[in-house]
Design a protein around this motif. Structure first.
Motif, PDB file in Angstrom:
ATOM      1  N   SER A 145       0.860  -1.183   0.000  1.00 18.75           N
ATOM      2  CA  SER A 145       0.000   0.000   0.000  1.00 18.75           C
ATOM      3  C   SER A 145       0.894   1.230   0.000  1.00 18.75           C
ATOM      4  CB  SER A 145      -0.881   0.029   1.253  1.00 18.75           C
ATOM      5  OG  SER A 145      -1.739  -1.074   1.257  1.00 18.75           O
ATOM      6  N   PRO A 146       0.894   1.996  -1.092  1.00 18.76           N
ATOM      7  CA  PRO A 146       1.739   3.191  -1.122  1.00 18.76           C
ATOM      8  C   PRO A 146       1.351   4.178  -0.019  1.00 18.76           C
ATOM      9  CG  PRO A 146       1.013   2.616  -3.327  1.00 18.76           C
ATOM     10  CD  PRO A 146       0.226   1.766  -2.372  1.00 18.76           C
ATOM     11  N   GLN A 147       2.352   4.829   0.540  1.00 19.29           N
ATOM     12  CA  GLN A 147       2.172   5.844   1.578  1.00 19.29           C
ATOM     13  C   GLN A 147       2.472   7.199   0.977  1.00 19.29           C
ATOM     14  OE1 GLN A 147       1.145   4.654   4.697  1.00 19.29           O
ATOM     15  NE2 GLN A 147       1.107   2.729   3.550  1.00 19.29           N
ATOM     16  N   SER A 148       1.823   8.244   1.497  1.00 15.55           N
ATOM     17  CA  SER A 148       2.056   9.604   0.999  1.00 15.55           C
ATOM     18  C   SER A 148       2.918  10.393   1.969  1.00 15.55           C
ATOM     19  CB  SER A 148       0.740  10.346   0.798  1.00 15.55           C
ATOM     20  OG  SER A 148       0.013   9.756  -0.247  1.00 15.55           O
ATOM     21  N   GLU A 149       3.794  11.213   1.408  1.00 15.17           N
ATOM     22  CA  GLU A 149       4.590  12.135   2.210  1.00 15.17           C
ATOM     23  C   GLU A 149       3.743  13.370   2.515  1.00 15.17           C
ATOM     24  OE1 GLU A 149       8.270  12.153   3.099  1.00 15.17           O
ATOM     25  OE2 GLU A 149       7.677  10.064   3.052  1.00 15.17           O
ATOM     26  N   LYS A 150       4.235  14.212   3.418  1.00 13.57           N
ATOM     27  CA  LYS A 150       3.492  15.411   3.836  1.00 13.57           C
ATOM     28  C   LYS A 150       3.254  16.391   2.690  1.00 13.57           C
ATOM     29  CE  LYS A 150       5.050  15.170   8.591  1.00 13.57           C
ATOM     30  NZ  LYS A 150       5.876  15.781   9.639  1.00 13.57           N
ATOM     31  N   ASN A 151       4.161  16.425   1.700  1.00 10.46           N
ATOM     32  CA  ASN A 151       4.009  17.381   0.597  1.00 10.46           C
ATOM     33  C   ASN A 151       2.867  17.015  -0.344  1.00 10.46           C
ATOM     34  OD1 ASN A 151       4.927  15.319  -1.078  1.00 10.46           O
ATOM     35  ND2 ASN A 151       6.940  16.219  -1.389  1.00 10.46           N
ATOM     36  N   ASP A 152       2.251  15.846  -0.152  1.00  7.09           N
ATOM     37  CA  ASP A 152       1.110  15.359  -0.921  1.00  7.09           C
ATOM     38  C   ASP A 152       1.420  15.114  -2.407  1.00  7.09           C
ATOM     39  OD1 ASP A 152      -1.456  14.370  -0.603  1.00  7.09           O
ATOM     40  OD2 ASP A 152      -2.374  16.178  -1.434  1.00  7.09           O
ATOM     41  N   LYS A 153       2.704  15.189  -2.794  1.00 13.22           N
ATOM     42  CA  LYS A 153       3.100  14.851  -4.159  1.00 13.22           C
ATOM     43  C   LYS A 153       3.884  13.548  -4.176  1.00 13.22           C
ATOM     44  CE  LYS A 153       3.419  19.315  -6.456  1.00 13.22           C
ATOM     45  NZ  LYS A 153       4.289  20.212  -7.228  1.00 13.22           N
ATOM     46  N   THR A 154       4.733  13.383  -3.179  1.00 13.30           N
ATOM     47  CA  THR A 154       5.614  12.217  -3.127  1.00 13.30           C
ATOM     48  C   THR A 154       4.952  11.064  -2.394  1.00 13.30           C
ATOM     49  OG1 THR A 154       7.488  13.742  -3.036  1.00 13.30           O
ATOM     50  CG2 THR A 154       7.928  11.453  -2.469  1.00 13.30           C
ATOM     51  N   SER A 155       5.095   9.881  -2.957  1.00  3.73           N
ATOM     52  CA  SER A 155       4.634   8.650  -2.315  1.00  3.73           C
ATOM     53  C   SER A 155       5.819   7.719  -2.172  1.00  3.73           C
ATOM     54  CB  SER A 155       3.572   7.962  -3.168  1.00  3.73           C
ATOM     55  OG  SER A 155       2.401   8.728  -3.228  1.00  3.73           O
ATOM     56  N   TYR A 156       5.630   6.679  -1.391  1.00  2.48           N
ATOM     57  CA  TYR A 156       6.668   5.655  -1.304  1.00  2.48           C
ATOM     58  C   TYR A 156       6.029   4.314  -0.998  1.00  2.48           C
ATOM     59  CZ  TYR A 156       6.396   6.025   3.824  1.00  2.48           C
ATOM     60  OH  TYR A 156       5.962   6.037   5.125  1.00  2.48           O
TER      61      TYR A 156
END
Length: 195
Positions: A145-156
């Motif tokens: 399940s991809p997770q989102s970073e705080k900037n709402d553009k980057t996932s991991y």
């Protein structure tokens, strides 16, 4: 141009004033590009960091766009259309992943902590979804399940199973490669858990 170099181009290349620009703190990646285009690499310093830079008009921007390339700061980036992705992903993962330790608990009561290896691969949502699917199929590991970073553009996507991490690295292992990255992996795989 091979798929490994294409992975570097997709990972760190952008266009400025009609030229392709490549920047990275590791000169190695620019040396791979230099083998193809022959342009000079120069060092750029700011107050805290040193980066290496290569600028070229060698690459056909329209041809790269036709296989899915777009600027690295674009909101939506996709993987190129390739027959195989192991060489491409080797470059991408060398540039856009982090190999560290995460805190875990031995029991449900969460009293005993330990640290275990974790691999995170970063990118925008679309690109991460595509990488997730390729690794699931080609490296034979479970979808994450991809997770989102705080900037709402980057996932991991994060991998915490040692067997899955090994499968990923076996899938992408080959030459050329950024030796410092692979040496770190070998060292950390020797000590997957810290008590």
């Amino acid at each position: 141009m091979n798929d490994y170099i294409l992975g570097i181009i997709f990972s760190i290349g952008y266009i400025s004033r009609g030229r392709f620009i490549f920047k990275n703190k590791n000169k190695y990646f620019l040396e791979q590009i230099q083998k193809v285009c022959g342009n000079n690499i120069y060092k750029q310093k700011d107050k805290k960091n040193v980066q290496y830079v290569l600028s070229t008009k060698y690459f056909d921007i329209e041809r790269l766009k036709s296989i899915g390339w777009n600027n690295r700061n674009s909101d939506i980036r996709k993987l190129p259309k390739l027959n195989q992705y192991d060489n491409f992903l080797r470059a991408y993962i060398e540039l856009h992943s982090r190999f560290d330790y995460s805190t875990r608990y031995r029991s449900k009561r969460k009293k005993t902590k330990y640290k275990a290896l974790r691999l995170r691969i970063y990118g925008n949502r679309v690109l991460i979804r595509e990488i997730n699917e390729i690794l699931s199929t080609d490296a034979n590991i479970a979808l994450k399940s991809p997770q989102s970073e705080k900037n709402d553009k980057t996932s991991y996507i994060a991998y915490t199973s040692i067997n899955e991490i090994k499968s990923i690295f076996q899938y992408i292992e080959e030459k050329p490669c950024f030796n410092a990255f692979w040496n770190e992996i070998e060292n950390k795989l020797r000590i997957p858990i810290i008590v």
